[in-house]
Design a protein around this motif. Structure first.
Motif, mmCIF file in Angstrom:
data_model
loop_
_atom_site.group_PDB
_atom_site.id
_atom_site.type_symbol
_atom_site.label_atom_id
_atom_site.label_comp_id
_atom_site.label_asym_id
_atom_site.label_seq_id
_atom_site.Cartn_x
_atom_site.Cartn_y
_atom_site.Cartn_z
ATOM 1 N N MET A 283 0.826 -1.210 0.000
ATOM 2 C CA MET A 283 0.000 0.000 0.000
ATOM 3 C C MET A 283 0.859 1.259 0.000
ATOM 4 S SD MET A 283 -3.082 -1.178 2.595
ATOM 5 C CE MET A 283 -3.992 0.349 2.381
ATOM 6 N N LEU A 287 0.927 4.163 -2.890
ATOM 7 C CA LEU A 287 0.624 5.537 -2.521
ATOM 8 C C LEU A 287 1.745 6.490 -2.936
ATOM 9 C CD1 LEU A 287 -1.413 7.368 -1.069
ATOM 10 C CD2 LEU A 287 -0.168 6.909 1.062
ATOM 11 N N ASP A 298 -5.237 1.341 -3.085
ATOM 12 C CA ASP A 298 -5.178 0.827 -1.714
ATOM 13 C C ASP A 298 -6.580 0.536 -1.184
ATOM 14 O OD1 ASP A 298 -2.462 1.010 -1.781
ATOM 15 O OD2 ASP A 298 -2.345 2.907 -0.682
ATOM 16 N N VAL A 335 -2.654 -6.311 -7.005
ATOM 17 C CA VAL A 335 -2.393 -4.943 -7.470
ATOM 18 C C VAL A 335 -1.851 -4.921 -8.901
ATOM 19 C CG1 VAL A 335 -1.922 -4.167 -5.124
ATOM 20 C CG2 VAL A 335 -0.036 -4.861 -6.575
#
Length: 456
Positions: A283, A287, A298, A335
Motif C-alpha cells: 500500500m 501511494l 489501496d 495490485v
C-alpha cells in the motif's frame, strides 16, 4: 458524474459492509436480528484438532485397495468436493488395517461429523405398497414388503443416482429436500415404475434406516426429491454421503483423542505480523509512486482482502500456515491489474487527453493484458481442479479452489472497484494537479488543461 458510477459506488459500499460483517462482527451478537454464522477455522498445524481411528468391523477382511477407496470417500465427505477443509487422512497397515482421520477444530458438532463419516452410505429405493408409509429415521425390514420387491431386492440403489444432479432444494411445503436424478438405465426405469405404481409408497432408506417415504402421486420423469424433517445441515450431510458414494468397507470407531497444533499460536502471531507488513509495504508503494490513483488502489486492495476473506469463511476454508502465506501472496498479486491500468492512464495524460478519455482508453488498452493473464490462471485452476477431482487429490482441489476465487475477486476489484473510484475523480478538477498522478508539473500538456477548464 458519469451514469452508473453512483449505482456502482453504492453496490461497492454495501458489498464492503457485508464482507466486514462476516469478517468482524461477533457471532454471539446479532445485528438487527441477523446473526453472523461464519467462523474462521484454523488448520491442524496452527491449533490442532481431533484424531479418530477407524477400523473394519469384526468379520470383514478388506483389501488394501478397499481401504484406500474408503479413505478417499471419507476425505470427499469431509471436504464436500472443494478440498478446503485440510484434514489429514491416512491408511495404516498392520494386523488390523485402520484409517486415521485428523480433523481441525471447528464450531460444529464434532461427534455428528464423525458419525456421518461412519455411515456406509448404501442408499436403496423400495416399493412399500399402497398402505406402506414408514416413518423417517426408523429401521427398515425389506422382508415385510417382499410381495412388492421380489427377492428382497431394492428397486434402485445409490449407484443409480447421477451425482451431478444432487442438490439441496425445497419440497412443496417449503421444507428442506434433496433433489436427485437417475442415470443410465435407471432413468427410464424410474419413469416406468412410477407410472405403473401411482398410489404406492416409495420408501428410501440409507443403511436400512428410512430417510423418506411418500406416496407416488404421478409419473416421475427420471428425477425426484428426498424429503423429510431435515435441517439444512442434516440435508447437506446426507447430500455428501450420497454424492460421494458408499463406503466399500463397514467401519467402526476404535479411538478418539485431542491433538495439539504442530506450530501453535506463535506461528499465528508471526503470520499476522508478516501479513500486516506485506500489506503495508504494498500500500505504501502504491501511494508513493501513483499518489492519488495509488490511494484508490489501496482502497480497492482493502476491498479485495475483505471480500476474499469473507468468502473463505463462508465456504469453510480451513486456514493453515501455507494457506495464510498464499493469501498474503495473493494480496500482492491483486495490485498487478491496477499497475497496468495506472501506467496506461498516465501515458494517455502525457499524450494530452482529458482525464475521462485517459481513464477509458487507458483501461481498454490495459484490459487485454489483464484478461489474458487472469484467464490463463483460471484455466490452470480448472485443470488442477479436474485433476484433483479425478484422482481424489483434495489438496490440489483446495488450492485450485482458493486460487480461482482470488483471481476472480482481484479482477472484480480492478475492473469494477478501481475504475469506479477513478471515475469519481473526473468532475473534481484533479487533472489540474499532475503531481497527484505521480507526474512532473509540466508533463500534462497545456491544451489538456485548457479543455478541462473550459468544460467545467
Amino acid at each position: 458524474m458519469r451514469r452508473g458510477t453512483l449505482t456502482l459506488l453504492i453496490i461497492i459500499i454495501l458489498l464492503a459492509a457485508g464482507a466486514a460483517f462476516v469478517n468482524f462482527w461477533p457471532n454471539d451478537k446479532p445485528l438487527y436480528g441477523v446473526k453472523n454464522p461464519f467462523t474462521l477455522t484454523l488448520g491442524l498445524d496452527l491449533q490442532g484438532g481431533t484424531r479418530v481411528t477407524l477400523q473394519p468391523k469384526p468379520g470383514t477382511s478388506p483389501t488394501l485397495d478397499e481401504m484406500n477407496n474408503a479413505r478417499n470417500v471419507i476425505e470427499n465427505r469431509i471436504n464436500g468436493g472443494l478440498g478446503v477443509k485440510e484434514p489429514s487422512i491416512r491408511v495404516q497397515n498392520g494386523a488390523t488395517p485402520s484409517i486415521v482421520v485428523e480433523l481441525p477444530q471447528f464450531s460444529g458438532n464434532q461427534q455428528d461429523l464423525i458419525s456421518n463419516l461412519l455411515k456406509s452410505g448404501h442408499l436403496e429405493f423400495w416399493d412399500t405398497g399402497p398402505q406402506g408409509y414408514v416413518a423417517n429415521k426408523t429401521p427398515f425390514d425389506p422382508t415385510q414388503y417382499t410381495q412388492y420387491n421380489p427377492g428382497n431386492k431394492p428397486l434402485f440403489e445409490g449407484k443409480d443416482l447421477d451425482p451431478n444432479q444432487l442438490a439441496i432444494g425445497q419440497d412443496q411445503t417449503g421444507k428442506v429436500a434433496i433433489e436427485f436424478g437417475m442415470q443410465g438405465s435407471a432413468f427410464g426405469r424410474l419413469s416406468s415404475f412410477t407410472a405403473a405404481n401411482i398410489g404406492h409408497n416409495m420408501t428410501i432408506t440409507l443403511d436400512r434406516s428410512v430417510v423418506s417415504s411418500a406416496v407416488i402421486q404421478g409419473q416421475l420423469p427420471g428425477h425426484g426429491e428426498i424429503s423429510g424433517t431435515y435441517t439444512t445441515q442434516e440435508a447437506n450431510e446426507l447430500l455428501n454421503v450420497l454424492k460421494y458414494g458408499a463406503l466399500p468397507v463397514d467401519l467402526q470407531q476404535v479411538s478418539e483423542e485431542n491433538i495439539g497444533g504442530t506450530l501453535g499460536t506463535q506461528a499465528i502471531d508471526e503470520s499476522k505480523v508478516a501479513g500486516l507488513l506485506g500489506i503495508g509495504v504494498v500500500m505504501l508503494f502504491m501511494l508513493l509512486y501513483y499518489r492519488l490513483p495509488g490511494l484508490l488502489a489501496d482502497l480497492a486492495l482493502i476491498m479485495y482482502s475483505l471480500v476474499t476473506f469473507a468468502i473463505f469463511k463462508m465456504i469453510g476454508v480451513t486456514m493453515t500456515l501455507a494457506g495464510i502465506a498464499g493469501f498474503i501472496l495473493s494480496i500482492g498479486m491483486a495490485v498487478d491489474a491496477n499497475v497496468l491500468i495506472f501506467e496506461r492512464v498516465k501515458e494517455e495524460l502525457r499524450d494530452g487527453r482529458i482525464l475521462s478519455s485517459a481513464i477509458d482508453i487507458g483501461w481498454k488498452r490495459a484490459w487485454s493484458s489483464i484478461r489474458d493473464s487472469n484467464f490463463s490462471t483460471m484455466i490452470t485452476c480448472a485443470i488442477l481442479y479436474t485433476f484433483g477431482q479425478n484422482f481424489n487429490a483434495t489438496l490440489i482441489t483446495g488450492f485450485a479452489t482458493t486460487l480461482f476465487l482470488g483471481v476472480v475477486i482481484s479482477m472484480f476489484t480492478a475492473i469494477i472497484v478501481t475504475r469506479t473510484l477513478l471515475n469519481l475523480l473526473i468532475p473534481t478538477g484533479v487533472i489540474n494537479h499532475p503531481a497527484l498522478f505521480g507526474l512532473p508539473a509540466n508533463s500534462i500538456p497545456a491544451a489538456t488543461l485548457a479543455r478541462r477548464n473550459s468544460s467545467v
